[in-house]
Design a protein around this motif. Structure first.
Motif, mmCIF file in Angstrom:
data_model
loop_
_atom_site.group_PDB
_atom_site.id
_atom_site.type_symbol
_atom_site.label_atom_id
_atom_site.label_comp_id
_atom_site.label_asym_id
_atom_site.label_seq_id
_atom_site.Cartn_x
_atom_site.Cartn_y
_atom_site.Cartn_z
ATOM 1 N N LEU A 211 0.864 -1.181 0.000
ATOM 2 C CA LEU A 211 0.000 0.000 0.000
ATOM 3 C C LEU A 211 0.902 1.233 0.000
ATOM 4 O O LEU A 211 1.795 1.344 0.844
ATOM 5 C CB LEU A 211 -0.897 -0.015 1.239
ATOM 6 C CG LEU A 211 -1.721 1.223 1.558
ATOM 7 C CD1 LEU A 211 -2.647 1.608 0.411
ATOM 8 C CD2 LEU A 211 -2.527 0.984 2.838
ATOM 9 N N LEU B 106 -5.465 6.241 3.884
ATOM 10 C CA LEU B 106 -4.463 5.248 4.257
ATOM 11 C C LEU B 106 -5.018 4.264 5.277
ATOM 12 O O LEU B 106 -4.904 3.047 5.115
ATOM 13 C CB LEU B 106 -3.207 5.940 4.796
ATOM 14 C CG LEU B 106 -2.096 5.044 5.351
ATOM 15 C CD1 LEU B 106 -1.660 3.990 4.357
ATOM 16 C CD2 LEU B 106 -0.914 5.906 5.784
ATOM 17 N N ALA C 123 -5.762 0.336 4.424
ATOM 18 C CA ALA C 123 -5.068 -0.705 5.185
ATOM 19 C C ALA C 123 -6.058 -1.729 5.731
ATOM 20 O O ALA C 123 -5.805 -2.933 5.700
ATOM 21 C CB ALA C 123 -4.259 -0.089 6.314
ATOM 22 N N GLN D 119 -5.508 -5.058 3.637
ATOM 23 C CA GLN D 119 -4.592 -5.801 4.512
ATOM 24 C C GLN D 119 -3.231 -6.020 3.834
ATOM 25 O O GLN D 119 -2.808 -7.153 3.587
ATOM 26 C CB GLN D 119 -5.218 -7.117 4.943
ATOM 27 C CG GLN D 119 -6.481 -6.895 5.736
ATOM 28 C CD GLN D 119 -7.111 -8.172 6.213
ATOM 29 O OE1 GLN D 119 -6.833 -9.254 5.702
ATOM 30 N NE2 GLN D 119 -7.950 -8.056 7.210
ATOM 31 N N PRO D 120 -2.526 -4.924 3.556
ATOM 32 C CA PRO D 120 -1.244 -5.032 2.865
ATOM 33 C C PRO D 120 -0.192 -5.737 3.720
ATOM 34 O O PRO D 120 -0.286 -5.781 4.947
ATOM 35 C CB PRO D 120 -0.854 -3.570 2.635
ATOM 36 C CG PRO D 120 -1.502 -2.852 3.771
ATOM 37 C CD PRO D 120 -2.812 -3.555 3.965
ATOM 38 N N ILE E 149 3.439 -1.226 4.103
ATOM 39 C CA ILE E 149 2.952 0.123 3.824
ATOM 40 C C ILE E 149 4.160 1.014 3.578
ATOM 41 O O ILE E 149 5.116 1.001 4.359
ATOM 42 C CB ILE E 149 2.133 0.680 5.004
ATOM 43 C CG1 ILE E 149 0.865 -0.139 5.211
ATOM 44 C CG2 ILE E 149 1.797 2.164 4.780
ATOM 45 C CD1 ILE E 149 0.103 0.205 6.485
ATOM 46 N N VAL F 48 -0.252 5.710 10.233
ATOM 47 C CA VAL F 48 0.386 4.417 10.462
ATOM 48 C C VAL F 48 0.252 4.017 11.929
ATOM 49 O O VAL F 48 -0.008 2.849 12.240
ATOM 50 C CB VAL F 48 1.857 4.430 9.991
ATOM 51 C CG1 VAL F 48 2.598 3.192 10.466
ATOM 52 C CG2 VAL F 48 1.927 4.539 8.465
ATOM 53 N N ILE G 168 -3.078 2.492 12.341
ATOM 54 C CA ILE G 168 -3.120 1.155 11.739
ATOM 55 C C ILE G 168 -2.441 0.135 12.646
ATOM 56 O O ILE G 168 -2.938 -0.978 12.839
ATOM 57 C CB ILE G 168 -2.457 1.177 10.344
ATOM 58 C CG1 ILE G 168 -3.293 2.024 9.380
ATOM 59 C CG2 ILE G 168 -2.262 -0.243 9.800
ATOM 60 C CD1 ILE G 168 -2.555 2.458 8.121
ATOM 61 N N VAL H 19 1.782 -4.138 10.823
ATOM 62 C CA VAL H 19 2.132 -4.146 9.403
ATOM 63 C C VAL H 19 3.514 -3.501 9.236
ATOM 64 O O VAL H 19 3.728 -2.389 9.718
ATOM 65 C CB VAL H 19 1.098 -3.348 8.573
ATOM 66 C CG1 VAL H 19 1.455 -3.372 7.094
ATOM 67 C CG2 VAL H 19 -0.303 -3.858 8.799
ATOM 68 N N HIS I 239 6.269 -1.225 7.787
ATOM 69 C CA HIS I 239 6.045 0.061 7.137
ATOM 70 C C HIS I 239 7.356 0.813 6.962
ATOM 71 O O HIS I 239 8.321 0.590 7.685
ATOM 72 C CB HIS I 239 5.053 0.913 7.927
ATOM 73 C CG HIS I 239 5.443 1.090 9.357
ATOM 74 N ND1 HIS I 239 5.226 0.095 10.301
ATOM 75 C CD2 HIS I 239 6.071 2.089 9.999
ATOM 76 C CE1 HIS I 239 5.699 0.500 11.463
ATOM 77 N NE2 HIS I 239 6.219 1.699 11.316
#
Length: 121
Positions: free
Chosen positions: A7, A40, A44, A48-49, A52, A67, A70, A76, A78
């Protein structure tokens, strides 16, 4: 490197497109490209990347804060992009930060570091 579902959050359309092309050339899949913090967070949750890549400053919002939101839901990997990496590191000392402009090798190293960091947690 194993292909990842990535993402991208970048408010400059040309930069987002170029990053997407480089990622595709590396064998990754860009699941979405967004330009704001709210988009964003929503993307996410939706996509569901596996990684990021977020601009630290998204026009009138913060990629850092998005972030952080998230991460309350899912760990995740990133990477933050910024023209001022020192400022990002001051806010998030453990963050992986790419200073703009960056090249393909820098991006590859950052991706490997982000994935490795999550695996070590």
């Amino acid at each position: 490197m194993i292909p990842l579902r990535i993402l991208i959050a970048e408010d400059e359309a040309v930069i987002a497109m170029l990053i997407g092309e480089v990622l595709a050339g590396l064998g990754h899949h860009v699941c979405a490209t967004v330009s704001s913090a709210d988009e964003l967070v929503a993307a996410a949750l939706m996509y569901q990347p596996e990684l990021i890549i977020a601009d630290a400053g998204l026009h009138d919002s913060s990629g850092l804060m998005a972030v952080a939101t998230i991460l309350k839901v899912d760990a995740v990997p990133h990477i933050f992009m910024s023209g001022n990496a020192a400022a990002v590191r001051a806010s998030c000392p453990d963050a992986i930060v790419l200073e703009k402009p960056f090249d393909e090798a820098d991006l590859e190293q950052a991706i490997a570091a982000a994935v490795a960091m999550l695996k070590s947690q």
